[in-house]
Design a protein around this motif. Structure first.
Motif, PDB file in Angstrom:
ATOM      1  N   PRO A 143      -7.098  -9.325   4.768  1.00 16.57           N
ATOM      2  CA  PRO A 143      -7.534  -8.072   5.402  1.00 16.57           C
ATOM      3  C   PRO A 143      -7.124  -6.853   4.569  1.00 16.57           C
ATOM      4  O   PRO A 143      -6.197  -6.942   3.765  1.00 16.57           O
ATOM      5  N   PRO A 144      -7.814  -5.719   4.761  1.00 21.60           N
ATOM      6  CA  PRO A 144      -7.515  -4.523   3.947  1.00 21.60           C
ATOM      7  C   PRO A 144      -6.254  -3.793   4.432  1.00 21.60           C
ATOM      8  O   PRO A 144      -6.297  -3.052   5.411  1.00 21.60           O
ATOM      9  N   MET A 152     -17.261  -5.752  -1.267  1.00 21.98           N
ATOM     10  CA  MET A 152     -17.030  -5.929  -2.703  1.00 21.98           C
ATOM     11  C   MET A 152     -18.226  -6.660  -3.322  1.00 21.98           C
ATOM     12  O   MET A 152     -19.000  -7.301  -2.608  1.00 21.98           O
ATOM     13  N   THR A 158     -12.060   1.355  -4.102  1.00 18.74           N
ATOM     14  CA  THR A 158     -11.611   0.861  -5.406  1.00 18.74           C
ATOM     15  C   THR A 158     -12.723   1.230  -6.387  1.00 18.74           C
ATOM     16  O   THR A 158     -13.832   1.578  -5.959  1.00 18.74           O
ATOM     17  N   TRP A 185      -2.677  11.792   6.045  1.00 15.42           N
ATOM     18  CA  TRP A 185      -3.609  11.663   7.171  1.00 15.42           C
ATOM     19  C   TRP A 185      -3.304  12.580   8.357  1.00 15.42           C
ATOM     20  O   TRP A 185      -4.207  13.144   8.960  1.00 15.42           O
TER      21      TRP A 185
HETATM   22  C1  B12 Z   1      -4.965  -7.903  -2.024  1.00 14.12           C
HETATM   23  C2  B12 Z   1      -5.894  -7.392  -3.101  1.00 14.12           C
HETATM   24  C3  B12 Z   1      -7.179  -7.907  -3.142  1.00 14.12           C
HETATM   25  C4  B12 Z   1      -7.692  -8.924  -2.114  1.00 14.12           C
HETATM   26  C5  B12 Z   1      -8.086  -8.275  -0.804  1.00 14.12           C
HETATM   27  C6  B12 Z   1      -8.685  -6.921  -0.884  1.00 14.12           C
HETATM   28  C7  B12 Z   1      -8.677  -6.206   0.446  1.00 14.12           C
HETATM   29  N1  B12 Z   1      -9.553  -6.521   1.319  1.00 14.12           N
HETATM   30  O1  B12 Z   1      -7.843  -5.353   0.651  1.00 14.12           O
HETATM   31  C8  B12 Z   1      -8.861  -9.580  -2.913  1.00 14.12           C
HETATM   32  C9  B12 Z   1      -8.286 -10.768  -3.626  1.00 14.12           C
HETATM   33  C10 B12 Z   1     -10.072 -10.029  -2.112  1.00 14.12           C
HETATM   34  C11 B12 Z   1      -9.177  -8.487  -3.932  1.00 14.12           C
HETATM   35  C12 B12 Z   1     -10.379  -8.378  -4.577  1.00 14.12           C
HETATM   36  C13 B12 Z   1     -10.611  -7.509  -5.627  1.00 14.12           C
HETATM   37  N2  B12 Z   1      -9.750  -6.688  -6.216  1.00 14.12           N
HETATM   38 CO1  B12 Z   1      -8.007  -6.390  -5.504  1.00 14.12          CO
HETATM   39  N3  B12 Z   1      -6.274  -6.070  -5.046  1.00 14.12           N
HETATM   40  C14 B12 Z   1      -5.455  -6.438  -4.054  1.00 14.12           C
HETATM   41  C15 B12 Z   1      -4.050  -5.831  -4.204  1.00 14.12           C
HETATM   42  C16 B12 Z   1      -3.174  -6.864  -4.888  1.00 14.12           C
HETATM   43  C17 B12 Z   1      -3.388  -5.352  -2.941  1.00 14.12           C
HETATM   44  C18 B12 Z   1      -4.207  -4.343  -2.096  1.00 14.12           C
HETATM   45  C19 B12 Z   1      -3.342  -3.855  -0.983  1.00 14.12           C
HETATM   46  O2  B12 Z   1      -3.416  -4.373   0.101  1.00 14.12           O
HETATM   47  N4  B12 Z   1      -2.433  -2.880  -1.254  1.00 14.12           N
HETATM   48  C20 B12 Z   1      -1.474  -2.346  -0.286  1.00 14.12           C
HETATM   49  C21 B12 Z   1      -2.051  -1.092   0.394  1.00 14.12           C
HETATM   50  C22 B12 Z   1      -1.106  -0.612   1.460  1.00 14.12           C
HETATM   51  O3  B12 Z   1      -2.164  -0.104  -0.619  1.00 14.12           O
HETATM   52  P1  B12 Z   1      -3.536   0.697  -0.907  1.00 14.12           P
HETATM   53  O4  B12 Z   1      -4.712  -0.150  -0.680  1.00 14.12           O
HETATM   54  O5  B12 Z   1      -3.406   1.376  -2.207  1.00 14.12           O
HETATM   55  O6  B12 Z   1      -3.554   1.802   0.255  1.00 14.12           O
HETATM   56  C23 B12 Z   1      -2.776   2.992   0.259  1.00 14.12           C
HETATM   57  C24 B12 Z   1      -3.400   4.161  -0.521  1.00 14.12           C
HETATM   58  O7  B12 Z   1      -4.232   3.784  -1.601  1.00 14.12           O
HETATM   59  C25 B12 Z   1      -4.106   4.973   0.509  1.00 14.12           C
HETATM   60  N5  B12 Z   1      -5.458   4.611   0.932  1.00 14.12           N
HETATM   61  C26 B12 Z   1      -6.107   3.428   0.889  1.00 14.12           C
HETATM   62  N6  B12 Z   1      -7.321   3.527   1.445  1.00 14.12           N
HETATM   63  C27 B12 Z   1      -7.463   4.776   1.863  1.00 14.12           C
HETATM   64  C28 B12 Z   1      -8.528   5.418   2.501  1.00 14.12           C
HETATM   65  C29 B12 Z   1      -8.402   6.757   2.846  1.00 14.12           C
HETATM   66  C30 B12 Z   1      -9.545   7.434   3.529  1.00 14.12           C
HETATM   67  C31 B12 Z   1      -7.212   7.489   2.526  1.00 14.12           C
HETATM   68  C32 B12 Z   1      -7.098   8.904   2.838  1.00 14.12           C
HETATM   69  C33 B12 Z   1      -6.141   6.838   1.859  1.00 14.12           C
HETATM   70  C34 B12 Z   1      -6.284   5.499   1.559  1.00 14.12           C
HETATM   71  O8  B12 Z   1      -3.248   4.827   1.625  1.00 14.12           O
HETATM   72  C35 B12 Z   1      -2.798   3.470   1.695  1.00 14.12           C
HETATM   73  C36 B12 Z   1      -1.447   3.456   2.345  1.00 14.12           C
HETATM   74  O9  B12 Z   1      -0.551   4.294   1.668  1.00 14.12           O
HETATM   75  C37 B12 Z   1      -4.359  -4.616  -5.139  1.00 14.12           C
HETATM   76  C38 B12 Z   1      -3.188  -4.140  -5.982  1.00 14.12           C
HETATM   77  C39 B12 Z   1      -2.224  -3.316  -5.149  1.00 14.12           C
HETATM   78  N7  B12 Z   1      -0.977  -3.642  -5.228  1.00 14.12           N
HETATM   79  O10 B12 Z   1      -2.590  -2.421  -4.405  1.00 14.12           O
HETATM   80  C40 B12 Z   1      -5.534  -5.123  -5.950  1.00 14.12           C
HETATM   81  C41 B12 Z   1      -6.569  -4.122  -6.467  1.00 14.12           C
HETATM   82  C42 B12 Z   1      -6.893  -3.128  -5.391  1.00 14.12           C
HETATM   83  N8  B12 Z   1      -7.790  -4.965  -6.715  1.00 14.12           N
HETATM   84  C43 B12 Z   1      -8.414  -4.604  -7.737  1.00 14.12           C
HETATM   85  C44 B12 Z   1      -9.598  -5.246  -8.185  1.00 14.12           C
HETATM   86  C45 B12 Z   1     -10.110  -4.835  -9.559  1.00 14.12           C
HETATM   87  C46 B12 Z   1     -10.234  -6.194  -7.389  1.00 14.12           C
HETATM   88  C47 B12 Z   1     -11.551  -6.921  -7.694  1.00 14.12           C
HETATM   89  C48 B12 Z   1     -12.666  -6.076  -8.339  1.00 14.12           C
HETATM   90  C49 B12 Z   1     -11.165  -8.126  -8.571  1.00 14.12           C
HETATM   91  C50 B12 Z   1     -12.335  -8.941  -9.074  1.00 14.12           C
HETATM   92  N9  B12 Z   1     -12.454  -9.037 -10.364  1.00 14.12           N
HETATM   93  O11 B12 Z   1     -13.113  -9.441  -8.302  1.00 14.12           O
HETATM   94  C51 B12 Z   1     -11.950  -7.449  -6.292  1.00 14.12           C
HETATM   95  C52 B12 Z   1     -12.893  -6.558  -5.492  1.00 14.12           C
HETATM   96  C53 B12 Z   1     -12.247  -5.259  -5.026  1.00 14.12           C
HETATM   97  C54 B12 Z   1     -12.964  -4.586  -3.872  1.00 14.12           C
HETATM   98  N10 B12 Z   1     -14.090  -3.958  -4.110  1.00 14.12           N
HETATM   99  O12 B12 Z   1     -12.509  -4.620  -2.745  1.00 14.12           O
HETATM  100  C55 B12 Z   1      -7.776  -3.433  -8.468  1.00 14.12           C
HETATM  101  C56 B12 Z   1      -8.532  -2.139  -8.240  1.00 14.12           C
HETATM  102  C57 B12 Z   1      -8.519  -1.264  -9.484  1.00 14.12           C
HETATM  103  C58 B12 Z   1      -9.167   0.064  -9.261  1.00 14.12           C
HETATM  104  N11 B12 Z   1      -8.900   0.984 -10.184  1.00 14.12           N
HETATM  105  O13 B12 Z   1      -9.889   0.312  -8.352  1.00 14.12           O
HETATM  106  C59 B12 Z   1      -6.309  -3.489  -7.887  1.00 14.12           C
HETATM  107  C60 B12 Z   1      -5.617  -2.144  -7.805  1.00 14.12           C
HETATM  108  C61 B12 Z   1      -5.536  -4.490  -8.790  1.00 14.12           C
HETATM  109  C62 B12 Z   1      -5.154  -3.925 -10.142  1.00 14.12           C
HETATM  110  N12 B12 Z   1      -3.858  -3.815 -10.446  1.00 14.12           N
HETATM  111  O14 B12 Z   1      -5.985  -3.607 -10.949  1.00 14.12           O
HETATM  112  N13 B12 Z   1      -8.145  -7.679  -4.098  1.00 14.12           N
END
Ligand code: B12
Ligand code: SF4
Length: 445
Positions: free
Chosen positions: A25-26, A10, A66, A118
């Motif tokens: 963790p992610p 990030m 993201t 997947w």
């Molecule tokens: C925890 C979190 C963080 C943590 C840890 C991040 C990490 N290492 O994972 C911290 C606090 C560090 C963080 C930082 C940031 N975050 Co953040 N974060 C979250 C949060 C609350 C949860 C993420 C999560 O674990 N979700 C649960 C998992 C299971 O869901 P998922 O990631 O969507 O994954 C599913 C699918 O998307 C898909 N999928 C995911 N990856 C992949 C890859 C492949 C290949 C495939 C096929 C499918 C797939 O399958 C997964 C399982 O079904 C989300 C909001 C949310 N509820 O998701 C925001 C969110 C991801 N963050 C966001 C943002 C904006 C940021 C920051 C830019 C904030 C800032 N101003 O600094 C930074 C940097 C982001 C970056 N580049 O990584 C936005 C992203 C918006 C966007 N349109 O991209 C979100 C959505 C919040 C929001 N409501 O706006 N974040």
């Protein structure tokens, strides 16, 4: 097959330290690992905490994207594709705006949850019938797969007991990724979440849902079920949760320490302009009192640059934050993520000034604001952080409830004010130990 999962690094904001990179963790990639391992060799590399290895030969590389990490993901994909790997991109940004992703950047784009895609992607790759686009479609809560928590290197993270109880949000605020059609709101079965909490072997849980109280009926049932577990937990909720005294009481009794709330703005016009229908600024102070009265702290989230905002908004907001003793504050510059209702509106008004997505991390001005210049918006945003976290205002915001003062000071001083120092200490004692020290101190004070 050998499958490598990659989290691109990030881009830190001016006020961030490396603590942010080590926060959690992610879970998205860990969920994919949960789906695939046992059937395939799976490795996960998180560029926030380690270097990506390009020397081995994965058959498939999956990258989580993201909005702000898309440019970095494209570069990583190029290197792996040059080495013959199939590169699949998925995650929040691909699901929100796959049609805006450069045509030739990845082999496969995946819209929606990994649970529904997947297995098909891997078997199509094995059979040579891979397609360019995969959709998940609607997912039921019971189909959500547990992240592979045992694959986490705990020494590298501040928090590893991160759990999601739902996906998405029932609301559709214009600036949020949830305003795009691909996103659905679904709760997981209560027993599945409880099983996961037990897997973490911790009593300090961070629920990372977009909206932990998106379905209050479900949340109440869940809170009753975790009551005997004597947890300490934090979560994000929309402000309407504070109108429900039964819900707030259950939160307190089940161990809620703090709630992350998107106030976004203290100006009602600004909030209404982005269709944040559940927020009414008139009710904010009452909501804060109800939450504080139950010994729960608030992490308030604010967005600057909304159409009703002017150069006066910054100082007025800081004054309001201090007056209401909001314990921690996260602020953002309004950012029109592609695929959202806000992006469509700003784009049609010709107000988007930068299409460089690496700037879309809410710490840059990428559009033309209405009530001030871009420079005023950027400087005002930085000043809010400086003012809220000045020693004087940290003192003025000190919680009235004594038991909250240690966690309050730990976050305000060790994370926000002197984060660089804390990060230096973590490099010696590990991030995991620092997270534990914080939990223990907060428990005994
Ligand atoms: C925890 C979190 C963080 C943590 C840890 C991040 C990490 N290492 O994972 C911290 C606090 C560090 C963080 C930082 C940031 N975050 Co953040 N974060 C979250 C949060 C609350 C949860 C993420 C999560 O674990 N979700 C649960 C998992 C299971 O869901 P998922 O990631 O969507 O994954 C599913 C699918 O998307 C898909 N999928 C995911 N990856 C992949 C890859 C492949 C290949 C495939 C096929 C499918 C797939 O399958 C997964 C399982 O079904 C989300 C909001 C949310 N509820 O998701 C925001 C969110 C991801 N963050 C966001 C943002 C904006 C940021 C920051 C830019 C904030 C800032 N101003 O600094 C930074 C940097 C982001 C970056 N580049 O990584 C936005 C992203 C918006 C966007 N349109 O991209 C979100 C959505 C919040 C929001 N409501 O706006 N974040
Ligand atoms: S309430 Fe929060 S998570 Fe839900 S749509 Fe609005 S901004 Fe997004």
């Amino acid at each position: 097959m050998y499958i490598k999962l990659v989290q691109p690094r990030m881009i830190k904001r001016p006020m961030d330290t490396d603590l942010k990179l080590h926060m959690a963790p992610p879970l998205g990639l860990l969920t994919i690992a949960g789906i695939l391992r046992g059937k395939h060799r799976v490795v996960l590399e998180n560029e926030n905490i380690e270097r990506i290895c390009y020397d081995d030969k994965p058959d498939i590389v999956g990258i989580s994207v993201t909005v702000d990490s898309l440019p970095r993901a494209v570069k990583i994909a190029k290197r792996f594709r040059e080495r013959g790997a199939i590169v699949v991109a998925g995650g929040i940004h691909i699901s929100t705006a796959y049609e805006t992703v450069p045509e030739d950047a990845f082999d496969v784009l995946c819209v929606g949850a990994a649970e529904g895609t997947w297995d098909r992607i891997v078997s199509d790759a094995e059979n040579g019938t891979l397609k360019k686009l995969y959709y998940c479609g609607r997912l039921s809560g019971g189909e959500i797969v547990s992240p592979a928590y045992d694959m986490i290197d705990r020494s590298k993270y501040l928090y590893t007991s991160v759990i999601h109880t739902s996906r998405g949000c029932p609301f559709r605020c214009d600036f949020c990724y949830n305003s795009a059609d691909a996103h659905q709101f679904v709760n997981r079965p209560v027993p599945d979440v409880i099983r996961e909490i037990k897997m973490t072997s911790s009593r300090h849980i961070m629920f990372i849902d977009d909206n932990f109280a998106g379905n209050p009926k479900w949340t109440k049932e869940f809170l009753k079920a975790i009551m005997p577990m004597k947890l300490k937990w934090q979560a994000a909720v929309s402000i309407n949760a504070a109108k429900d005294p039964e819900l707030l009481d259950l939160m307190r009794r089940s161990g809620c320490q703090s709630l992350f709330i998107g106030f976004e703005s203290i100006n009602n016009e600004s909030v209404k302009n982005v269709h944040k229908v559940q927020n009414s600024t008139k009710e904010y102070e009452k909501a804060i009192r109800e939450i504080h009265r139950r010994g729960i702290m608030i992490n308030g989230s604010f967005v600057f640059g909304l159409d009703g905002d002017t150069a006066e908004t910054f100082d007025a907001t800081v004054k309001w934050i201090v007056k209401n003793r909001i314990e921690t504050v996260t602020s953002h510059i309004l950012t029109p993520y592609p695929g959202t209702a806000l992006y469509d509106r700003m784009s049609s008004e010709g107000r988007i000034t930068s299409h460089d997505l690496s700037k879309y991390n809410t710490a840059n001005v990428v559009f033309r604001p209405l009530g001030m210049s871009a420079e005023e918006l950027y400087n005002g945003y930085l000043k809010v952080y400086r003012d809220v976290y000045s020693l004087k205002n940290i003192y003025r915001r000190l919680p009235r409830t004594r038991s909250q003062r240690v966690p309050y000071l730990l976050f305000n001083l060790l994370y926000r004010k002197y984060g660089r120092f804390t990060d230096g200490v973590c490099k010696f004692i590990t991030y995991q130990r620092m997270g534990r020290i914080g939990e223990v101190l907060a428990k005994y004070m």
